[in-house]
Design a protein around this motif. Structure first.
Motif, mmCIF file in Angstrom:
data_model
loop_
_atom_site.group_PDB
_atom_site.id
_atom_site.type_symbol
_atom_site.label_atom_id
_atom_site.label_comp_id
_atom_site.label_asym_id
_atom_site.label_seq_id
_atom_site.Cartn_x
_atom_site.Cartn_y
_atom_site.Cartn_z
ATOM 1 N N LYS A 146 0.826 -1.212 0.000
ATOM 2 C CA LYS A 146 0.000 0.000 0.000
ATOM 3 C C LYS A 146 0.862 1.265 0.000
ATOM 4 O O LYS A 146 0.513 2.273 -0.647
ATOM 5 N N ARG A 186 2.157 1.699 -3.600
ATOM 6 C CA ARG A 186 1.118 2.174 -4.520
ATOM 7 C C ARG A 186 0.755 3.629 -4.268
ATOM 8 O O ARG A 186 0.383 4.354 -5.202
ATOM 9 N N CYS A 190 -6.538 -3.595 -5.660
ATOM 10 C CA CYS A 190 -6.084 -2.222 -5.952
ATOM 11 C C CYS A 190 -7.125 -1.409 -6.726
ATOM 12 O O CYS A 190 -6.776 -0.589 -7.573
ATOM 13 N N GLU A 245 -6.779 2.435 -6.065
ATOM 14 C CA GLU A 245 -5.713 3.074 -6.834
ATOM 15 C C GLU A 245 -6.148 3.311 -8.276
ATOM 16 O O GLU A 245 -5.844 4.366 -8.866
#
Length: 352
Positions: free
Chosen positions: A31, A34, A72, A75
């Motif tokens: 995390k 990202r 994800c 994101e």
């Protein structure tokens, strides 16, 4: 892309990383990466450089339903927000499949290529594609969906020998790995198209990778009916360890030949160069004997020859926008910079 992510672990791909680390530190590491590797500021720079579409690789576990991997979606949602804000579009690229479609480290698990042998995993990938289409179908920033990155087909399997280049950690898991046949790939692409076209508006493009053989697709597109599809082809300037071929003239001849192939296949389907870069062994080996101006002139010529080839079709995506400088095992920093288009632009090598 970010080798420091694997520091203090025995891992060399994301599959192993997720299994080598305890869940909590793994989640924190992923995390953090990202949240910091690509930011809103990067989208500002991409738009300012003159690019118009961002190809975003996503894993098969994007929805968070394949433990121990971390999904994800947040994101990707943020990336769509940034793209919309700065006048960019997004091509979602499904970059990995369970048990891998190519045995590459960037396919998720090194040395393993068994996805196509498992019907339940093929169905899982089709479901992921359908869920992505449902989520983003109405988003103005969606350019389209690429159904699978770089499936490794038989001829290129023999050339690359992926299990030699990417030695598998788990020999038992890797046993039985094999290339993806074109017969399978044709059927898979047809099924993926049928499902996605039912969901996506007609202005959203469905993209197929050529399996590293651009000339295998004329019959496929002549014999079938598709609406708004594109064929993706990837080309890097590496001549299989033949140093006598590593010079500007041969690069230009090589690129011109690919451009003519693209022009030919474009009679049947739009073609895009979905991955390429300026990295080449000539500069990597000869930079100490070249002035900065000579390096820039070389790259400018190479850039022009490349985009001339890609523009025989419908354009290109540079791979990649950003990476850490120690990612590529080359003798000098200048060689590594050529993988990173943000650095190539800053140095005056790339003129978008």
């Amino acid at each position: 892309m970010t080798p420091r992510l694997f520091d203090r672990t025995p891992s060399d791909d994301e599959y192993c990383l997720a299994h080598d680390m305890d869940p909590a530190p793994y989640e924190e590491k992923i995390k953090t990466h990202r949240a910091t590797f690509i930011t809103e500021g990067d989208f500002v720079k991409i738009a300012a450089a003159g690019f118009n579409v961002v190809r975003i690789p996503v894993p098969y576990f994007i929805f968070g339903d394949r433990k121990p991997f971390i999904g994800c979606l947040d994101e990707l949602d943020r990336a769509f927000n940034w793209a919309r804000a700065y006048g960019l579009e997004v091509l979602i690229d499904l970059h990995t499949a369970p048990c891998s479609q190519n045995a590459f480290d960037n396919g998720g698990i090194s040395g393993v290529c068994k996805w196509a042998q498992h019907p339940e995993e093929v169905e899982f990938v089709l479901d992921v594609l359908s869920r992505l289409a449902e989520r983003y179908k109405a988003d103005d920033a969606l350019f389209g969906i690429e159904v699978l990155n770089e499936p490794l087909t038989p001829e290129m399997w023999d050339i690359i020998d992926p299990q030699d280049q990417y030695e598998p950690r788990d020999k038992e898991l890797a046993e039985g790995s094999a290339p993806v046949s074109f017969a399978f790939l044709y059927d898979f692409y047809q099924e993926a198209y049928d499902r996605l076209r039912e969901i996506l508006p007609s202005d959203k493009t469905i993209v197929f990778h050529d399996g590293f053989d651009l000339l295998k697709w004329e019959g496929f597109f002549k014999e079938r009916e598709f609406d708004n599809v594109m064929l993706d082809t990837h080309h890097y300037l590496v001549f299989n360890g033949e140093p006598d071929q590593e010079n500007l003239k041969n690069y230009q001849v090589h690129l011109s030949r690919i451009g003519e192939q693209i022009k030919e296949i474009s009679n049947y389907v739009p073609v895009v160069a979905g991955e390429w870069c300026l990295f080449n062994q000539h500069i990597a080996k000869n930079k100490p004997n070249m002035t900065d101006d000579e390096v820039t002139d070389f790259y400018n010529e190479l850039w022009q020859a490349s985009v001339d080839a890609w523009n025989k079709g419908d354009g290109y995506f540079y791979w990649t926008y950003k990476l850490l400088i120690d990612t590529v095992n080359t003798p000098n920093k200048i060689g590594k910079d050529a993988w990173d288009v943000s650095r190539a632009i800053a140095r005056g090598w790339a003129k978008v």
